[in-house]
Every structure is written in structure tokens, then in C-alpha cells.
Design a protein around this motif. Structure first.
Motif, mmCIF file in Angstrom:
data_model
loop_
_atom_site.group_PDB
_atom_site.id
_atom_site.type_symbol
_atom_site.label_atom_id
_atom_site.label_comp_id
_atom_site.label_asym_id
_atom_site.label_seq_id
_atom_site.Cartn_x
_atom_site.Cartn_y
_atom_site.Cartn_z
ATOM 1 N N ASN A 181 -15.502 57.726 44.879
ATOM 2 C CA ASN A 181 -15.270 58.754 45.895
ATOM 3 C C ASN A 181 -13.958 59.458 45.571
ATOM 4 O O ASN A 181 -12.894 59.036 46.022
ATOM 5 N N PRO A 182 -14.009 60.534 44.778
ATOM 6 C CA PRO A 182 -12.771 61.215 44.383
ATOM 7 C C PRO A 182 -12.265 62.183 45.458
ATOM 8 O O PRO A 182 -12.977 63.081 45.881
ATOM 9 N N CYS A 183 -11.024 61.978 45.880
ATOM 10 C CA CYS A 183 -10.408 62.891 46.843
ATOM 11 C C CYS A 183 -9.990 64.153 46.102
ATOM 12 O O CYS A 183 -9.271 64.088 45.102
ATOM 13 N N ARG A 184 -10.402 65.294 46.605
ATOM 14 C CA ARG A 184 -10.089 66.571 45.960
ATOM 15 C C ARG A 184 -8.721 67.110 46.367
ATOM 16 O O ARG A 184 -8.359 68.213 46.020
ATOM 17 N N HIS A 185 -7.938 66.304 47.076
ATOM 18 C CA HIS A 185 -6.580 66.704 47.424
ATOM 19 C C HIS A 185 -5.539 65.886 46.656
ATOM 20 O O HIS A 185 -4.738 66.447 45.919
ATOM 21 N N CYS A 186 -5.573 64.560 46.771
ATOM 22 C CA CYS A 186 -4.603 63.749 46.016
ATOM 23 C C CYS A 186 -5.057 63.563 44.569
ATOM 24 O O CYS A 186 -4.271 63.156 43.719
ATOM 25 N N LEU A 187 -6.320 63.891 44.295
ATOM 26 C CA LEU A 187 -6.931 63.782 42.966
ATOM 27 C C LEU A 187 -6.903 62.342 42.448
ATOM 28 O O LEU A 187 -6.727 62.091 41.265
ATOM 29 N N LYS A 188 -7.109 61.404 43.402
ATOM 30 C CA LYS A 188 -7.253 59.989 43.088
ATOM 31 C C LYS A 188 -8.557 59.498 43.712
ATOM 32 O O LYS A 188 -9.090 60.130 44.626
ATOM 33 N N MET A 195 -1.103 75.055 31.635
ATOM 34 C CA MET A 195 -2.324 74.840 32.375
ATOM 35 C C MET A 195 -2.032 73.829 33.487
ATOM 36 O O MET A 195 -1.344 72.838 33.275
ATOM 37 N N ASN A 196 -2.568 74.108 34.681
ATOM 38 C CA ASN A 196 -2.314 73.261 35.839
ATOM 39 C C ASN A 196 -3.628 72.862 36.506
ATOM 40 O O ASN A 196 -4.470 73.717 36.760
ATOM 41 N N PHE A 197 -3.775 71.565 36.772
ATOM 42 C CA PHE A 197 -4.923 71.050 37.515
ATOM 43 C C PHE A 197 -4.561 71.140 38.997
ATOM 44 O O PHE A 197 -3.608 70.488 39.440
ATOM 45 N N SER A 198 -5.299 71.967 39.743
ATOM 46 C CA SER A 198 -4.929 72.293 41.121
ATOM 47 C C SER A 198 -5.895 71.689 42.136
ATOM 48 O O SER A 198 -7.104 71.918 42.057
ATOM 49 N N ALA A 218 -0.660 65.882 47.880
ATOM 50 C CA ALA A 218 -1.399 66.696 46.920
ATOM 51 C C ALA A 218 -1.153 66.218 45.498
ATOM 52 O O ALA A 218 -0.024 65.941 45.110
ATOM 53 N N GLY A 219 -2.240 66.101 44.749
ATOM 54 C CA GLY A 219 -2.142 65.768 43.338
ATOM 55 C C GLY A 219 -2.031 67.044 42.527
ATOM 56 O O GLY A 219 -1.763 68.121 43.055
ATOM 57 N N GLY A 220 -2.295 66.935 41.263
ATOM 58 C CA GLY A 220 -2.260 68.098 40.401
ATOM 59 C C GLY A 220 -1.138 68.007 39.386
ATOM 60 O O GLY A 220 -0.440 67.006 39.287
ATOM 61 N N GLY A 221 -1.017 69.052 38.611
ATOM 62 C CA GLY A 221 -0.020 69.098 37.562
ATOM 63 C C GLY A 221 -0.671 69.323 36.217
ATOM 64 O O GLY A 221 -1.824 69.767 36.132
ATOM 65 N N THR A 222 0.039 68.998 35.178
ATOM 66 C CA THR A 222 -0.443 69.296 33.832
ATOM 67 C C THR A 222 -1.184 68.143 33.170
ATOM 68 O O THR A 222 -1.819 68.337 32.133
ATOM 69 N N ASP A 223 -1.120 66.942 33.737
ATOM 70 C CA ASP A 223 -1.843 65.798 33.187
ATOM 71 C C ASP A 223 -3.237 65.703 33.796
ATOM 72 O O ASP A 223 -3.438 66.071 34.959
ATOM 73 N N LEU A 224 -4.195 65.173 33.018
ATOM 74 C CA LEU A 224 -5.543 64.981 33.548
ATOM 75 C C LEU A 224 -5.470 64.079 34.773
ATOM 76 O O LEU A 224 -4.906 62.985 34.711
ATOM 77 N N PRO A 225 -6.048 64.503 35.908
ATOM 78 C CA PRO A 225 -6.003 63.701 37.129
ATOM 79 C C PRO A 225 -6.832 62.420 37.031
ATOM 80 O O PRO A 225 -7.803 62.333 36.274
ATOM 81 N N ALA A 226 -6.465 61.453 37.860
ATOM 82 C CA ALA A 226 -7.127 60.147 37.883
ATOM 83 C C ALA A 226 -8.598 60.231 38.263
ATOM 84 O O ALA A 226 -9.373 59.353 37.905
ATOM 85 N N ILE A 227 -9.012 61.277 38.980
ATOM 86 C CA ILE A 227 -10.422 61.355 39.403
ATOM 87 C C ILE A 227 -11.364 61.648 38.246
ATOM 88 O O ILE A 227 -12.566 61.492 38.377
ATOM 89 N N LEU A 228 -10.844 62.056 37.112
ATOM 90 C CA LEU A 228 -11.700 62.434 35.990
ATOM 91 C C LEU A 228 -12.094 61.198 35.190
ATOM 92 O O LEU A 228 -11.505 60.877 34.169
#
Length: 151
Positions: free
Chosen positions: A36-43, A1-4, A80-90
Motif C-alpha cells: 500500500n504505497p502512500c502517494r504523499h510520504c512515498l513510503k 529531476m525531482n520525484f514529486s 511529504a516525500g520526494g526529492g532526487t532519489d528513487l522513492p521507497a514505494i518503487l
């Protein structure tokens, strides 16, 4: 599973002033650091940093299920963020998780408000359904698009 995240080419276009899903130029603001979560770097966009607010349609084309809503992005290029770990914006306790088919339409029965700590398990269960091509994760409070989840 990948967070994109939102694809880089689209983000770079908005950062250069391209129109959003409503045909408007992205608004430039300064982050107050209050979520303010960036939907690109996911931070989270740090306090004092320039950011964009714009309308985003996370689907390839307009159609009845193609929701449009506001998002935040870093105004300056970010990786760009993403990957298999839960992103920081969550950082909220709950999110809306919803499955979509290959036709980019909601797969009924896949939508739910889920606890953040259960997110990976709930997403994996939905992605096991052969009708589901991908998932969207949205804010449980404001329904704002956060990110896409792919197999």
C-alpha cells in the motif's frame, strides 16, 4: 529531476474527510502491509496502520486526458516525500512512464513500460524533450498513479 508527491495541502484535505475526485469521502482501511504505497510520504504504509483509499485525478482540471484512479494515502498526517532519489514505494520491476505537455495532455511517443533500474535514465531522456512539461509514473500492472516527475 525531482520525484514529486501529491501536494500536502490536498492530502491534508483528504485526511480531514474532503471529497475525492469522484466526490466521495475517502474510505478508511487498515493496511495489510501487502503493498500500500502512500502517494504523499512515498513510503509503504506499514501493516496495521490506518490508510485512506480514494479516487485521484493528478491534473488541475477535468479534460479528456485527465485520468482518475485509485490511490492509497496514510490516514494520519505524514511528511511529504520526494526529492532526487528513487522513492521507497518503487518496488515493482516495471512502471509506466508518460510525458505531459504544459496543457496537461499526453505528449504522444513518450509513454512506455520501463524497468525500475532504468527509470532515472528514461525519465531524464523524456524531460529533455522540450514538449514535455512533466512526467507521470504509473503502475505497469494496474495503471495507478504513483507520482509526478518534474525537472
Amino acid at each position: 529531476m525531482n520525484f514529486s508527491p501529491i501536494p500536502t495541502d490536498q492530502v491534508r484535505a483528504w485526511q480531514a474527510g474532503a471529497p475525492d475526485a469522484n466526490g466521495q469521502k475517502p474510505e478508511r482501511h487498515i493496511s495489510d502491509g501487502g503493498g500500500n504505497p502512500c502517494r504523499h510520504c512515498l513510503k509503504m504504509i506499514p501493516k496495521g496502520a490506518p490508510m485512506l483509499i480514494l479516487a485521484h485525478r493528478p491534473f488541475p482540471a477535468p479534460q479528456p486526458y485527465a485520468e482518475i484512479g485509485p490511490i492509497f494515502l496514510c490516514a494520519d498526517p505524514c511528511e511529504a516525500g520526494g526529492g532526487t532519489d528513487l522513492p521507497a514505494i518503487l518496488q515493482s520491476p516495471t512502471y509506466i512512464l508518460r510525458g505531459y505537455g504544459a496543457d496537461d495532455r499526453i505528449v504522444y511517443g513518450t509513454g512506455a513500460v520501463v524497468a525500475t533500474e532504468s527509470l532515472a535514465h528514461e525519465a531524464a531522456a523524456r524531460l529533455a524533450d522540450p514538449r514535455v512539461a512533466y512526467l507521470h509514473l504509473r503502475s505497469a500492472r494496474n495503471n495507478c498513479f504513483q507520482l509526478r516527475i518534474d525537472r
